[in-house]
Write a protein that holds these residues in place. Sequence first.
Motif, PDB file in Angstrom:
ATOM      1  N   ASP A 284      65.769 144.237 120.947  1.00  0.00           N
ATOM      2  CA  ASP A 284      66.171 143.423 119.902  1.00  0.00           C
ATOM      3  C   ASP A 284      67.138 144.064 118.941  1.00  0.00           C
ATOM      4  N   GLU A 285      67.337 143.735 117.777  1.00  0.00           N
ATOM      5  CA  GLU A 285      68.189 144.155 116.883  1.00  0.00           C
ATOM      6  C   GLU A 285      67.768 145.397 116.349  1.00  0.00           C
ATOM      7  N   HIS A 286      66.310 145.682 116.416  1.00  0.00           N
ATOM      8  CA  HIS A 286      65.765 147.082 115.793  1.00  0.00           C
ATOM      9  C   HIS A 286      65.608 147.998 116.619  1.00  0.00           C
ATOM     10  N   GLY A 287      65.995 147.806 117.984  1.00  0.00           N
ATOM     11  CA  GLY A 287      65.937 148.611 118.989  1.00  0.00           C
ATOM     12  C   GLY A 287      64.654 148.631 119.766  1.00  0.00           C
ATOM     13  N   ARG A 288      63.737 147.626 119.487  1.00  0.00           N
ATOM     14  CA  ARG A 288      62.409 147.401 120.052  1.00  0.00           C
ATOM     15  C   ARG A 288      62.683 146.702 121.637  1.00  0.00           C
ATOM     16  N   PRO A 289      61.930 147.070 122.594  1.00  0.00           N
ATOM     17  CA  PRO A 289      61.978 146.424 123.808  1.00  0.00           C
ATOM     18  C   PRO A 289      61.807 145.079 123.696  1.00  0.00           C
ATOM     19  N   ARG A 290      62.422 144.157 124.267  1.00  0.00           N
ATOM     20  CA  ARG A 290      61.668 142.678 124.182  1.00  0.00           C
ATOM     21  C   ARG A 290      61.504 142.160 125.581  1.00  0.00           C
ATOM     22  N   GLY A 291      62.046 142.850 126.603  1.00  0.00           N
ATOM     23  CA  GLY A 291      61.669 142.281 128.158  1.00  0.00           C
ATOM     24  C   GLY A 291      62.609 143.243 128.764  1.00  0.00           C
ATOM     25  N   LEU A 292      62.935 142.438 130.165  1.00  0.00           N
ATOM     26  CA  LEU A 292      63.485 143.100 131.388  1.00  0.00           C
ATOM     27  C   LEU A 292      64.091 142.134 131.887  1.00  0.00           C
ATOM     28  N   VAL A 293      65.467 142.317 132.282  1.00  0.00           N
ATOM     29  CA  VAL A 293      66.372 141.579 132.790  1.00  0.00           C
ATOM     30  C   VAL A 293      66.598 142.222 134.415  1.00  0.00           C
ATOM     31  N   THR A 294      67.109 141.305 135.051  1.00  0.00           N
ATOM     32  CA  THR A 294      67.474 141.876 136.566  1.00  0.00           C
ATOM     33  C   THR A 294      68.895 141.044 136.786  1.00  0.00           C
ATOM     34  N   LEU A 295      69.758 141.655 137.535  1.00  0.00           N
ATOM     35  CA  LEU A 295      71.110 141.141 137.685  1.00  0.00           C
ATOM     36  C   LEU A 295      70.882 139.973 138.729  1.00  0.00           C
ATOM     37  N   HIS A 296      69.946 139.852 139.474  1.00  0.00           N
ATOM     38  CA  HIS A 296      69.592 138.447 140.154  1.00  0.00           C
ATOM     39  C   HIS A 296      69.283 137.861 139.273  1.00  0.00           C
ATOM     40  N   ASP A 297      68.559 137.678 138.261  1.00  0.00           N
ATOM     41  CA  ASP A 297      67.957 136.650 137.409  1.00  0.00           C
ATOM     42  C   ASP A 297      69.666 136.090 136.646  1.00  0.00           C
ATOM     43  N   LEU A 298      70.116 137.059 136.397  1.00  0.00           N
ATOM     44  CA  LEU A 298      71.418 136.692 135.849  1.00  0.00           C
ATOM     45  C   LEU A 298      72.407 135.741 136.559  1.00  0.00           C
ATOM     46  N   ARG A 299      72.307 136.295 137.921  1.00  0.00           N
ATOM     47  CA  ARG A 299      73.310 135.517 138.675  1.00  0.00           C
ATOM     48  C   ARG A 299      72.797 134.107 138.964  1.00  0.00           C
ATOM     49  N   GLU A 300      71.470 133.879 138.688  1.00  0.00           N
ATOM     50  CA  GLU A 300      70.829 132.460 138.980  1.00  0.00           C
ATOM     51  C   GLU A 300      71.439 131.701 137.739  1.00  0.00           C
ATOM     52  N   VAL A 301      71.827 132.216 136.568  1.00  0.00           N
ATOM     53  CA  VAL A 301      72.038 131.361 135.464  1.00  0.00           C
ATOM     54  C   VAL A 301      73.347 130.669 135.903  1.00  0.00           C
ATOM     55  N   PRO A 302      73.492 129.178 135.463  1.00  0.00           N
ATOM     56  CA  PRO A 302      74.734 128.553 136.026  1.00  0.00           C
ATOM     57  C   PRO A 302      75.742 129.254 135.347  1.00  0.00           C
ATOM     58  N   VAL A 303      77.048 129.107 135.877  1.00  0.00           N
ATOM     59  CA  VAL A 303      78.242 129.616 135.259  1.00  0.00           C
ATOM     60  C   VAL A 303      78.544 129.074 133.922  1.00  0.00           C
ATOM     61  N   GLN A 304      78.561 127.700 133.858  1.00  0.00           N
ATOM     62  CA  GLN A 304      78.640 126.841 132.707  1.00  0.00           C
ATOM     63  C   GLN A 304      77.844 126.929 131.456  1.00  0.00           C
ATOM     64  N   ALA A 305      76.773 127.663 131.805  1.00  0.00           N
ATOM     65  CA  ALA A 305      75.614 127.852 130.853  1.00  0.00           C
ATOM     66  C   ALA A 305      75.598 129.371 130.280  1.00  0.00           C
ATOM     67  N   ARG A 306      76.121 130.126 131.089  1.00  0.00           N
ATOM     68  CA  ARG A 306      76.150 131.742 130.584  1.00  0.00           C
ATOM     69  C   ARG A 306      76.612 131.961 129.413  1.00  0.00           C
ATOM     70  N   PRO A 391      77.664 144.692 144.200  1.00  0.00           N
ATOM     71  CA  PRO A 391      78.422 143.534 145.274  1.00  0.00           C
ATOM     72  C   PRO A 391      79.296 142.687 144.350  1.00  0.00           C
ATOM     73  N   PRO A 392      80.241 142.191 145.048  1.00  0.00           N
ATOM     74  CA  PRO A 392      81.309 141.599 144.190  1.00  0.00           C
ATOM     75  C   PRO A 392      80.851 140.177 143.757  1.00  0.00           C
ATOM     76  N   ASP A 393      79.541 139.514 144.175  1.00  0.00           N
ATOM     77  CA  ASP A 393      79.211 138.311 143.400  1.00  0.00           C
ATOM     78  C   ASP A 393      78.620 138.084 142.302  1.00  0.00           C
ATOM     79  N   TRP A 394      78.673 139.602 141.810  1.00  0.00           N
ATOM     80  CA  TRP A 394      78.191 139.602 140.298  1.00  0.00           C
ATOM     81  C   TRP A 394      79.217 138.886 139.309  1.00  0.00           C
ATOM     82  N   TRP A 395      80.431 138.764 139.935  1.00  0.00           N
ATOM     83  CA  TRP A 395      81.491 138.508 138.900  1.00  0.00           C
ATOM     84  C   TRP A 395      81.680 137.083 138.867  1.00  0.00           C
ATOM     85  N   PHE A 396      82.445 136.525 137.721  1.00  0.00           N
ATOM     86  CA  PHE A 396      82.373 135.094 137.832  1.00  0.00           C
ATOM     87  C   PHE A 396      83.441 134.582 138.978  1.00  0.00           C
TER      88      PHE A 396
END
Length: 403
Positions: A284-306, A391-396
């Motif tokens: 967060d803005e204070h430098g405290r951990p808020r969670g954990l994200v994986t690139l697999h999870d990010l790739r699952e977000v629809p392009v139009q919603a990113r 891998p290349p599929d991380w990109w838009f």
Amino acid sequence: MRDSVPVGRFAGVRVGLHWSVLGIVALVSAGLGGYVLPADFPGRAPVAYAVSGIIAALLLVCSVLAHEIAHAVVARRNGVAVEGITLWLLGGMARLRGEARTAGADFRIAAVGPATSFALALVFGAGGWAAAQLGADELVSAVLGYLAVLNAVLAVFNLVPAAPLDGGRVLRAALWAWRGDRFRAAVWSAWAGRGFGFLLIAAGIAEVLARSPGGLWWVLLGLFVVNMASAEEQQARIGVALAGITVGDVMSGPVDTAPAEQTVEQFFREAAVAHRHSTLPVLDEHGRPRGLVTLHDLREVPVQARSGTPLHQVARPLAELPVAEPGEPLALVLPRMTEAGRGRVLVCAGGELRGIISPSDIARVLADHRLSTTLPAGADLSWEPDARPPPPDWWFPGQQRPR
């Protein structure tokens, strides 16, 4: 054991049913409604026996749930996080995300389950007596009486001093308090569990040879006890071998992180190429951990919603992740490496992120000690330092990949 049908929260603990819990309902309802009650109290309508059997089965499942909730509540009060409770064929299982810090806490967490079952046996027994005194139908008092007996049997069976039963945990706590070594106490408790499991298997086989199909139940239960006890022994032996090694000795740091408010689109455009890991803590803005994200999870977000989705909305929240302190024994942290964290453990002190433990860190220290263990399902070993590039599929789609 994972649940397949979530049923809600009780005392703040998530509860779910495994499909095999239907076995308990079927066995008890058929046994009582189809054989025991008609034999002991003849002359009733078949539907009365069937309803009585089903009610008894459902109340027994509720009794098992109360037993496991007691474990979970006392565990949380003693600083042990609870992932959830699953009810299944052989009863229930409270999934703890950690271990007790003291022998006293270990004893309290273990002993409260059988104590709850004994209390329920007294409640059902008193209810059966009261129903008889008030002139209720004999089936009512009989069902309550059988439930009293079943809860008493559940309590006594769980007090057998053999892991993974509650009695095995009580034995472990007693040996831990006596000898001062938690891991060796766990090994001895596991030995007792395997011996008890083999006795159950032998008794079940003898019963089957005597043409009693009920012996199959004892064989199944014995196999479960042996397998669970063997797994606990392996974990305990790892604890003995890793004695003296703390989380701070093996954690990696400083940690690559990402801002919680950064959008998925900004991350891919500005930051993804700079990170060498596939799993990142978000701060967060204070430098405290808020969670954990994986690139697999990010790739699952629809392009139009990113462009409108911040990382913290995609990240797995901190409350669901395994967390440790730098001074904790490493062996106590290994069971926390859950699928939710992709096998990662966040190392925090004073609310700040100090490091991270990854499966590769664990594999390295286990290799140094010539040990082996099973890393959690979902543990992601990809894109560690010196691993191949992303891998290349991380990109838009349509976006030129940076060179």
